[in-house]
Design a protein around this motif. Structure first.
Motif, short mmCIF file in Angstrom:
data_model
loop_
_atom_site.label_atom_id
_atom_site.label_comp_id
_atom_site.label_asym_id
_atom_site.label_seq_id
_atom_site.Cartn_x
_atom_site.Cartn_y
_atom_site.Cartn_z
N ALA A 71 2.79 3.12 -0.75
CA ALA A 71 2.71 4.02 0.39
C ALA A 71 1.30 4.56 0.62
CB ALA A 71 3.67 5.19 0.19
N GLY A 72 0.54 4.80 -0.41
CA GLY A 72 -0.81 5.36 -0.27
C GLY A 72 -1.77 4.45 0.48
N HIS A 73 -1.47 3.18 0.53
CA HIS A 73 -2.37 2.24 1.21
C HIS A 73 -2.35 2.41 2.71
CE1 HIS A 73 -2.64 -0.70 -2.41
NE2 HIS A 73 -3.33 0.40 -2.58
N ARG A 74 -1.35 3.09 3.24
CA ARG A 74 -1.33 3.33 4.69
C ARG A 74 -2.46 4.29 5.07
NH1 ARG A 74 4.16 1.70 6.22
NH2 ARG A 74 5.28 1.53 4.29
N ILE A 75 -2.86 5.12 4.11
CA ILE A 75 -3.92 6.10 4.37
C ILE A 75 -5.28 5.53 3.95
CG2 ILE A 75 -4.76 8.40 3.78
CD1 ILE A 75 -1.74 9.06 3.20
N VAL A 76 -5.37 5.07 2.72
CA VAL A 76 -6.63 4.61 2.15
C VAL A 76 -7.00 3.21 2.66
CG1 VAL A 76 -7.82 4.07 -0.01
CG2 VAL A 76 -6.27 6.00 0.09
N GLY A 77 -6.02 2.36 2.88
CA GLY A 77 -6.28 0.99 3.31
C GLY A 77 -5.92 0.01 2.22
N SER A 78 -5.19 -1.02 2.59
CA SER A 78 -4.75 -2.01 1.61
C SER A 78 -5.81 -3.10 1.42
CB SER A 78 -3.45 -2.65 2.09
OG SER A 78 -3.70 -3.43 3.24
N VAL A 79 -5.58 -3.92 0.43
CA VAL A 79 -6.45 -5.07 0.19
C VAL A 79 -6.44 -5.96 1.42
CG1 VAL A 79 -6.75 -7.15 -1.21
CG2 VAL A 79 -6.16 -4.97 -2.31
N ALA A 80 -5.25 -6.17 2.00
CA ALA A 80 -5.13 -7.03 3.18
C ALA A 80 -5.98 -6.52 4.34
CB ALA A 80 -3.67 -7.13 3.60
N ILE A 81 -5.90 -5.23 4.59
CA ILE A 81 -6.68 -4.66 5.70
C ILE A 81 -8.17 -4.83 5.43
CG2 ILE A 81 -7.33 -2.48 6.81
CD1 ILE A 81 -4.36 -1.67 6.53
N ARG A 82 -8.59 -4.60 4.20
CA ARG A 82 -10.01 -4.75 3.85
C ARG A 82 -10.47 -6.19 4.01
NH1 ARG A 82 -10.76 -1.99 -1.80
NH2 ARG A 82 -12.95 -2.43 -1.37
N LEU A 83 -9.62 -7.16 3.65
CA LEU A 83 -9.96 -8.57 3.81
C LEU A 83 -10.09 -8.93 5.29
CD1 LEU A 83 -7.67 -10.16 1.09
CD2 LEU A 83 -10.17 -10.16 1.09
N VAL A 84 -9.16 -8.44 6.10
CA VAL A 84 -9.23 -8.70 7.54
C VAL A 84 -10.51 -8.10 8.12
CG1 VAL A 84 -8.16 -8.18 9.77
CG2 VAL A 84 -6.74 -8.91 7.85
N LYS A 85 -10.82 -6.87 7.74
CA LYS A 85 -12.03 -6.21 8.25
C LYS A 85 -13.30 -6.92 7.81
CE LYS A 85 -10.26 -1.57 8.98
NZ LYS A 85 -10.36 -0.16 8.59
N ALA A 86 -13.27 -7.57 6.65
CA ALA A 86 -14.45 -8.30 6.19
C ALA A 86 -14.78 -9.43 7.16
CB ALA A 86 -14.22 -8.86 4.78
N GLY A 87 -13.78 -10.00 7.80
CA GLY A 87 -13.99 -11.00 8.84
C GLY A 87 -14.67 -12.27 8.40
N ARG A 88 -14.47 -12.67 7.15
CA ARG A 88 -15.16 -13.85 6.64
C ARG A 88 -14.26 -15.09 6.60
NH1 ARG A 88 -18.04 -11.01 1.64
NH2 ARG A 88 -18.48 -13.13 0.99
N TRP A 89 -12.96 -14.89 6.64
CA TRP A 89 -12.00 -15.99 6.60
C TRP A 89 -10.80 -15.58 7.45
CZ3 TRP A 89 -12.91 -12.54 2.77
CH2 TRP A 89 -13.90 -12.87 1.84
N PRO A 90 -10.03 -16.55 7.91
CA PRO A 90 -8.74 -16.19 8.49
C PRO A 90 -7.86 -15.61 7.36
CG PRO A 90 -9.34 -18.44 9.08
CD PRO A 90 -10.31 -17.97 8.03
N VAL A 91 -7.22 -14.50 7.62
CA VAL A 91 -6.38 -13.85 6.62
C VAL A 91 -4.96 -13.77 7.16
CG1 VAL A 91 -5.96 -11.73 5.30
CG2 VAL A 91 -8.31 -12.48 5.74
N THR A 92 -4.00 -14.21 6.37
CA THR A 92 -2.60 -14.10 6.73
C THR A 92 -1.98 -13.10 5.77
OG1 THR A 92 -2.53 -16.40 7.46
CG2 THR A 92 -0.41 -15.35 6.98
N VAL A 93 -1.28 -12.11 6.34
CA VAL A 93 -0.61 -11.09 5.54
C VAL A 93 0.89 -11.36 5.66
CG1 VAL A 93 -0.27 -8.63 5.14
CG2 VAL A 93 -2.45 -9.47 6.05
N VAL A 94 1.51 -11.62 4.52
CA VAL A 94 2.93 -11.95 4.48
C VAL A 94 3.72 -10.70 4.08
CG1 VAL A 94 4.67 -13.42 3.34
CG2 VAL A 94 2.40 -14.33 3.85
N PRO A 95 4.72 -10.33 4.89
CA PRO A 95 5.51 -9.12 4.56
C PRO A 95 6.36 -9.29 3.31
CG PRO A 95 6.33 -10.15 6.57
CD PRO A 95 5.16 -10.96 6.10
#
Length: 148
Positions: free
Chosen positions: A124-148
């Protein structure tokens, strides 16, 4: 000077982050399907967390994370054996130490990943701080797929 392009003929290397959670195992299954269809290498990456506090207190953190890595490899081998002959996927397992984001970035860079697949955070805390997935997407270096 010609510039190196990734992804023009389909992915050659797909990196998937696993940590034993249900969402990471779903991500591994999804990435395995992508790798099979694209005839790409599936690089399964486990980032062993390093706890500074645990190291100072002498906690056996490395032994515990090594056991998790061994268990993950066993699960992957078992899954690969179940589908052998039906589906062929080239895969390799890598471990890195550190925080998950830095470890996945390092893995994707070193392996020249064309895509990164991760499971959605279950914390739950990652909604505030940011998850690994969000950080990878923001890095913008590769296509990132986040699987629920």
């Amino acid at each position: 000077m010609p510039r190196f392009e990734r992804g023009t003929d389909g992915p050659k290397v797909i990196v998937v982050g696993v940590d034993g959670s249900d969402s990471s195992l779903r991500a591994a299954a999804y990435a395995g399907g992508l790798a099979r269809r694209q005839r790409a290498l599936l690089a399964v990456v486990y980032v062993q967390p390093v706890s500074a506090a645990g190291a100072v207190l002498g906690a056996p953190v490395a032994e515990a994370t090594d056991a998790i890595a061994e268990d993950l490899v066993a699960q992957i081998r078992e899954a690969a054996e179940r589908v052998k002959g039906l589906f062929e996927v080239r895969w390799e397992f890598h471990t890195f130490r550190g925080d998950p984001y830095t470890g996945l970035v390092r893995a994707a860079d070193e392996l020249k990943a064309d895509a990164v697949v991760v499971g959605a955070s279950e914390q739950a805390g990652h909604r505030i701080v940011g998850s690994v997935a969000i950080r990878l997407v923001k890095a913008g270096r590769w296509p990132v797929t986040v699987v629920p």
